[in-house]
Design a protein around this motif. Sequence first.
Motif, mmCIF file in Angstrom:
data_model
loop_
_atom_site.group_PDB
_atom_site.id
_atom_site.type_symbol
_atom_site.label_atom_id
_atom_site.label_comp_id
_atom_site.label_asym_id
_atom_site.label_seq_id
_atom_site.Cartn_x
_atom_site.Cartn_y
_atom_site.Cartn_z
ATOM 1 N N ASN A 183 1.135 -0.748 -7.313
ATOM 2 C CA ASN A 183 1.306 -1.718 -6.237
ATOM 3 C C ASN A 183 1.740 -3.072 -6.791
ATOM 4 O O ASN A 183 2.629 -3.736 -6.238
ATOM 5 N N LEU A 184 1.137 -3.485 -7.911
ATOM 6 C CA LEU A 184 1.511 -4.756 -8.525
ATOM 7 C C LEU A 184 2.917 -4.706 -9.115
ATOM 8 O O LEU A 184 3.658 -5.692 -9.076
ATOM 9 N N LYS A 188 -1.097 -5.065 0.143
ATOM 10 C CA LYS A 188 -0.266 -6.277 0.161
ATOM 11 C C LYS A 188 -1.115 -7.522 -0.069
ATOM 12 O O LYS A 188 -0.726 -8.429 -0.797
ATOM 13 N N GLU A 189 -2.281 -7.552 0.590
ATOM 14 C CA GLU A 189 -3.177 -8.696 0.413
ATOM 15 C C GLU A 189 -3.670 -8.774 -1.035
ATOM 16 O O GLU A 189 -3.768 -9.847 -1.618
ATOM 17 N N LYS A 206 1.986 6.880 -0.411
ATOM 18 C CA LYS A 206 0.662 6.287 -0.240
ATOM 19 C C LYS A 206 0.067 5.862 -1.587
ATOM 20 O O LYS A 206 -0.627 4.854 -1.690
ATOM 21 N N ILE A 207 0.378 6.619 -2.629
ATOM 22 C CA ILE A 207 -0.182 6.339 -3.954
ATOM 23 C C ILE A 207 0.317 5.007 -4.501
ATOM 24 O O ILE A 207 -0.366 4.344 -5.288
ATOM 25 N N ILE A 210 10.595 -4.567 -4.386
ATOM 26 C CA ILE A 210 11.486 -3.478 -3.965
ATOM 27 C C ILE A 210 10.899 -2.637 -2.836
ATOM 28 O O ILE A 210 11.449 -1.597 -2.491
ATOM 29 N N GLU A 211 9.811 -3.095 -2.243
ATOM 30 C CA GLU A 211 9.163 -2.294 -1.200
ATOM 31 C C GLU A 211 10.123 -1.963 -0.060
ATOM 32 O O GLU A 211 10.131 -0.846 0.458
ATOM 33 N N ASP A 212 10.948 -2.936 0.324
ATOM 34 C CA ASP A 212 11.846 -2.747 1.470
ATOM 35 C C ASP A 212 13.301 -2.529 1.054
ATOM 36 O O ASP A 212 14.224 -2.769 1.829
#
Length: 610
Positions: A453-454, A373-374, A444-445, A461-463
């Motif tokens: 991740n980007l 996230k950071e 996890k990937i 859409i993570e949540d």
Amino acid sequence: MTAKYSEDSIRTLDWKEHIRKRPGMYIGKLGDGSSHDDGIYILIKEVIDNSIDEFAMGVGKSIHVDITDRTVSIRDFGRGIPLGKVIDVTSKMNTGAKYDSAVFKKSVGLNGVGIKAVNALSNIFVVESYREGEMKKASFSRGELVSEEEIQPSEEKNGVRITFHPDQEMFSNYRFISEYIESMLKNYVYLNAGLSIYFNGKKFLSKNGLLDLLHENMNGKCLYEVIHLKGDDIELAMTHGHQYGEEYYSFVNGQHTTQGGTHLAAFREAVVKAVRDFYKKDFDTSDIRTSIIAAISIKVQEPVFESQTKTKLGSKDIGPDGPSVRNFIMDFVTSNLDNYLHKNPEVADSIYRKILESEKERKAISGIKKIAKERAKKANLHNKKLRDCRVHFNSTHENKSEASIFITEGDSASGSITKSRSVNTQAVFSLKGKPLNTYGLTKKIVYENEEFNLLQAALNIEDGLEGLRYNNVIIATDADVDGMHIRLLLITFFLQFFPDVVRSGHLYILQTPLFRVRNKKTTKYCYSEEEKERAIKLLGVNPEITRFKGLGEISPDEFKYFIGKDIRLEPVLMKKEESVSDMLSFYMGKNTPDRQEFIIENLHVERDEI
């Protein structure tokens, strides 16, 4: 220089002119039919809603929907429009019976607007009403009365037939996708026990309501038998599956509220409270709701929706003298779900194990998630992969439904799109190469792989889909073997970790032309061999033919024609008979003799023009 603002600046539009000038107020976006919420489907829905209201009042047990080419015919067997008011009901604003709560209680139609919008946005609109052995017929074009027939005897059963042809001036190059229509019609029968709907002769009927809906829409097995609960003005069905995310189907008065609203928010809250109370443990909200598949339907008097398309409920109360929507749902779910779990300990055990499994996975990735996230936050400040747009789907902009993101591969393709895109509504995310095959991997990937991740962060859409930033997520790759492989890898990523993006109709493939056929006067872009042959005949002797082999070969000046108002998008659809886990295993799993045989049997070699 500012234009002069005077009495002459003030205009009063008549009803049909207003609808045609501001169609978004009435049917959402226009579209070409490639998206399930495009206007041509809203037109069908507006007509059927009136037929459903008749059924809800106890008359008309069947509805016939027939679509040939671009003409739609819908026939119900309700009471029929009073013959002296047929023209008024279909062409005068603020005219209808839905204002009389004694005649229509808890109806879908509210303002008498929908059928007028269909009339104004169709170049052919014909209404026929049959009532007590008589009939009245009137024909319109773009809202203007073209002809009417005197009331005459008829042997037809009571009811109404509406025939319309969406206006090509408003809906250019549109097409009906039968899967979208069938999905809409199935929802109607799930919510109206005893109703039969025939679509081009195919019958849809449901005996078990929302239970049938969940079984129809589940991909793969559920963890436990669907919990199905019914009460006065409320019905729900729920289970847990094996997928990531949450999957909901919500309805109000038979209307599919695709964007949820007060009732869905209350249901999600109530499930968490009921589970925590039953197990007497303060489980994390996400651990309870991860992998849930649920449907909820309620009936509300005089519902308030956030738009004419009725996709989101805004009502705070069930009715003028009733409880709040939140309290009504909270009371029903907490008491009935608690009772069910006490009576069905094996279901309670399955839910408990699922929660513990979700908790274990969440804690296992919490460390890498924080770092990712950071990293994404820093990248967002100078994200070279994302060239963002100004309007987003989770904003309050009027044209937020147009917000799109193109996922491209390589600098040349992304460069062409970036230079020709609309900076207001079209974003570009550039992949550096072929993405990882995520089949069989854990979430996890998503955090470990910087590119995924980007992309997750760009889409937001993570949540879940509540914060989705783009209505249209468009995979834009070359139409060659490598491009097809990238498409498969990206579709696998979404199906594996974010299936709601696909299930909710947000994922598309960009169609780009294979050929350019031109002479000195005319240029035609062709998306198939058939279109190319037609263009050659049209343009005459020896036109110049160019075969596009990749997106990077198309100049930005040309590309703007393919991603503008005439953009062609192919939706990625999930069908009931296609189990996601089986499909991913076959296409993206380990190489097997079955897959080798499939490839050999379906191998197609394209030869370039000599």
